[in-house]
Design a protein around this motif. Structure first.
Motif, PDB file in Angstrom:
ATOM      1  N   MET A 115      37.615-109.093  25.316  1.00  0.00           N
ATOM      2  CA  MET A 115      38.669-109.967  25.057  1.00  0.00           C
ATOM      3  C   MET A 115      38.391-110.436  23.654  1.00  0.00           C
ATOM      4  N   LYS A 116      39.015-110.560  22.762  1.00  0.00           N
ATOM      5  CA  LYS A 116      38.742-111.290  21.339  1.00  0.00           C
ATOM      6  C   LYS A 116      38.939-112.731  21.467  1.00  0.00           C
ATOM      7  N   LEU A 117      37.912-113.651  21.205  1.00  0.00           N
ATOM      8  CA  LEU A 117      38.056-114.959  21.265  1.00  0.00           C
ATOM      9  C   LEU A 117      38.484-115.523  19.976  1.00  0.00           C
ATOM     10  N   ASP A 118      38.947-114.835  18.927  1.00  0.00           N
ATOM     11  CA  ASP A 118      39.534-115.292  17.656  1.00  0.00           C
ATOM     12  C   ASP A 118      40.363-116.304  17.887  1.00  0.00           C
ATOM     13  N   VAL A 119      40.209-117.397  16.878  1.00  0.00           N
ATOM     14  CA  VAL A 119      41.026-118.621  16.992  1.00  0.00           C
ATOM     15  C   VAL A 119      42.716-118.078  17.019  1.00  0.00           C
ATOM     16  N   LEU A 120      43.372-118.760  17.950  1.00  0.00           N
ATOM     17  CA  LEU A 120      44.870-118.281  18.069  1.00  0.00           C
ATOM     18  C   LEU A 120      45.441-118.930  16.745  1.00  0.00           C
ATOM     19  N   GLU A 121      46.378-117.972  16.459  1.00  0.00           N
ATOM     20  CA  GLU A 121      47.254-118.573  15.206  1.00  0.00           C
ATOM     21  C   GLU A 121      47.895-119.823  15.270  1.00  0.00           C
ATOM     22  N   ASP A 122      48.432-120.309  16.405  1.00  0.00           N
ATOM     23  CA  ASP A 122      49.009-121.451  16.702  1.00  0.00           C
ATOM     24  C   ASP A 122      48.018-122.497  16.661  1.00  0.00           C
ATOM     25  N   CYS A 123      46.791-122.329  16.707  1.00  0.00           N
ATOM     26  CA  CYS A 123      45.734-123.267  16.772  1.00  0.00           C
ATOM     27  C   CYS A 123      45.068-123.643  15.420  1.00  0.00           C
ATOM     28  N   ALA A 124      45.571-123.112  14.425  1.00  0.00           N
ATOM     29  CA  ALA A 124      44.954-123.394  13.106  1.00  0.00           C
ATOM     30  C   ALA A 124      45.867-123.367  12.197  1.00  0.00           C
ATOM     31  N   ASP A 125      45.822-124.546  11.135  1.00  0.00           N
ATOM     32  CA  ASP A 125      46.649-124.710  10.095  1.00  0.00           C
ATOM     33  C   ASP A 125      45.913-125.775   8.817  1.00  0.00           C
TER      34      ASP A 125
END
Length: 315
Positions: A278-288
Motif C-alpha cells: 500500500m502506498k502511503l503517499d499523501v492523498l490529493e485531497d489532503c494537500a493544497d
C-alpha cells in the motif's frame, strides 16, 4: 479537547443516512482534534472478552521458561512472545515495563501473501488461548474495517477505499501484561510516550487509569473507556496518508501510584496494518496551497521496517 469523545458504530451501520453522516462527522472531527475516540457498538461480545482475558492471564501466569519457548528469534517479535523490557519507545533507551504476545494475520485465499508473514505461534499448554486469540483478531479486524470506511468518506474517498489494502493486511493483536512493579523504576514507564505505526489501533482494556493521551495543547489527559467501549486511535500510517489531517496522537501508559505497584495491568491493542505494498503517499485531497505536503512517498512495508528498527525490534 480535554476528554475523549464517544461514538457508536451502530450509527454508521444504520440505514438512517442522517445517523451515518453524524457518525462520520463526529469521528472525523475527533481524529482531527485529538486522534482518539471511545467506540461503542463494536463486534466483540461480552463472553468473548471474558474468555480472552482469562486466557491471556493464563498465558502470562506460565513459568518464564515456558513462555520463553515461544520467543522466536529473527522475526522482530512479530509473532509469539516478547519478553519483559525488550521493546522501547522511539528515542528512549529504557525498555518498557511489559511483556507481550503477538497474534498475526490469518491469511485467506492467498498463498503468496501467507509466505510473506511469519506463522502464528501455537501455545501447546493452552489450546483455548490460540482459539480465542484468532476469534478476537477477526472481530476487531471487522470493527476496524467499518471505522476505516467512515474515515474514507470523511476524506472524500470511495467508502470501500481501504478494504482492498486491509484484507490479509499485516495486522497484529497484542495482549500485553504489565507486571507488578517491585522496585522504583529508573526512568522507565509501563509504556513510554509514543505514536503507533499503523493505520488505526483498537484498544481493549482501557477501563482502568494508566493510559494518557497528549492533546493538541501538549497536556496529558486520562483516556478511560466505559466497559462496553474500546479506544480507537489514528496511527502514523494514516496520519501520513492524510497529510496529518487525521492526527496520530502521542500516548503513554504511566506507572500506577506506589500503593498499586503490586498489581498487574492487562491491555490488548489490535494494530490494523495494510498490505505491505500500500502506498502511503499523501492523498490529493489532503494537500493544497494552505496544507503543503508534509511527508515523502513510502510504502507501508518500507515504513514498518524503518519503525521496527527504531524500536529496537529489528537490527
Amino acid at each position: 479537547m480535554n476528554k475523549i469523545p464517544s461514538v457508536n458504530l451502530a450509527d454508521f451501520l444504520s440505514d438512517d443516512l442522517a445517523k451515518k453522516q453524524k457518525f462520520i462527522n463526529e469521528i472525523g472531527h475527533a481524529y482531527e482534534n485529538i486522534g482518539f475516540v471511545a467506540l461503542k457498538g463494536h463486534f466483540l461480545d461480552e463472553a468473548l472478552v471474558t474468555d480472552l482475558y482469562a486466557e491471556v492471564k493464563n498465558f502470562f501466569d506460565l513459568p518464564v521458561a515456558s513462555k520463553e519457548r515461544y520467543e522466536i528469534p529473527g522475526i522482530g517479535g512479530q509473532r509469539g512472545y516478547v519478553s519483559f523490557g525488550k521493546e522501547s519507545a522511539k528515542g528512549k533507551k529504557e525498555g518498557d515495563l511489559k511483556e507481550f504476545w503477538h497474534f498475526g494475520q490469518y491469511v485467506e485465499d492467498d498463498a503468496e501473501r501467507a509466505k510473506e508473514y511469519p506463522d502464528n505461534v501455537l501455545v501447546d499448554e493452552l489450546p483455548k488461548f490460540n482459539e480465542v486469540g484468532e476469534k478476537t483478531f477477526k472481530m476487531l479486524e471487522k470493527t476496524a474495517k467499518y471505522v476505516l470506511r467512515s474515515l474514507a468518506l470523511y476524506l472524500n474517498l470511495e467508502e470501500t477505499y481501504f478494504d482492498h489494502y486491509i484484507r490479509n493486511g499485516n495486522s497484529i493483536l497484542r495482549p500485553i501484561h504489565y507486571p507488578p512493579i517491585k522496585t522504583a523504576p529508573q526512568g522507565a514507564e509501563r509504556a513510554a510516550a509514543h505514536g503507533d505505526i499503523n493505520l488505526i489501533t483498537l484498544l481493549m482494556g482501557a477501563q482502568g487509569k494508566g493510559l494518557q493521551v497528549q492533546n493538541l495543547n501538549g497536556e496529558w489527559i486520562d483516556a478511560m473507556a466505559e466497559p462496553d467501549e474500546i479506544m480507537i486511535n489514528v496511527g502514523d500510517m494514516l496520519a501520513r496518508h492524510s497529510n496529518n489531517k487525521l492526527k496520530s496522537t502521542i500516548h503513554r501508559v504511566v506507572n500506577p501510584p506506589e500503593e498499586l505497584w503490586g498489581t498487574s495491568r492487562y491491555s490488548i491493542p489490535f494494530f490494523m496494518h495494510p498490505i505491505s505494498e500500500m502506498k502511503l503517499d499523501v492523498l490529493e485531497d489532503c494537500a493544497d496551497a494552505a496544507h503543503l505536503k508534509q511527508f515523502e512517498d513510502i510504502t507501508a512495508g518500507e515504513f514498518l521496517e524503518q519503525r521496527l528498527k527504531e524500536l529496537g525490534l529489528k537490527k
